[in-house]
Write an enzyme that holds these catalytic residues in place. Sequence first.
Site: not given
Length: 293
Positions: A247, A268
Amino acid sequence: MEKAFQTRQDAINLKEQHIYKEPQLTSKDERITNLQNLAKEYCNAKITYKTISGNIVLDGNDLIQWLSIDEKGNYYYDEEEFKNQAKKFVKETLAPKINIAGKAKTFKGANGTRTVSGGNYGYKLKQSEEVEGLLADIKAHKKETRSPSVSGVQASYSNGGLGNTFVEIDMTKQHMWFIKNGKVVLESDCVTGLASDPDRKTPGGTYYVYFMQRNRVLRGRIQADGKPEYETPVAYWMAFNGGIGLHDATWQSSFGGDRYKTHGSHGCINLPYNVAASLYSYLKVNMPVVCYY
């Protein structure tokens, strides 16, 4: 023979002279014709399976060995024994080649040839279903490549199962590549999970994109006060390993280098906004994502 030379005969009948030993079986023997009929009925198939280590072929040469034989040397078809042989083939020959979920995968990417273990990517054979499907194809005398009964996600049988379109992340170099049709079309430095925290360090392995969403709020674990550890809005969310995904991370002041050692994520893959936007336009659900150190 010697007498024929002595008497200067122009020709001799070898059969009458019993020169050759007569065969025990001939093509007209009932056992031979019976085996031929059985082969046509139960062994006249050629099933090919694709695997990451090459094709597996099951044909008449194998199937004829699945027939039963009595004490007199007569072959016969026994349905239960034939099914047992199919189970043995699926379990011992096919399953080890098809089952690659969680196993080490060797592939060639932007960083050369690598072997990566772990993750949930790859097929797992549904053995009981495959036995039934295989037996049905054999009875139908099929000669074709069979798609096995499997669970899991796998894009290809080439390049270790990854095929030629996937995301590659070198977490030591803190760099991400998107490879499409064998060529790098997008790459960028990134920031992965905080290296010093086992709960936040990004795990290696081969996964697949299972969910994509625009404008999502990422939330951490719920704390004692009932509130999440963090709430972070992102514009491009591409999940591949539980709560771990790729992301945009506009709060990161830089990407790459050693930043993940002090300002690492919660697992992430943090990307610059424009890179995340481009990657989102390329990715599709079920595309492979491979991470390694």
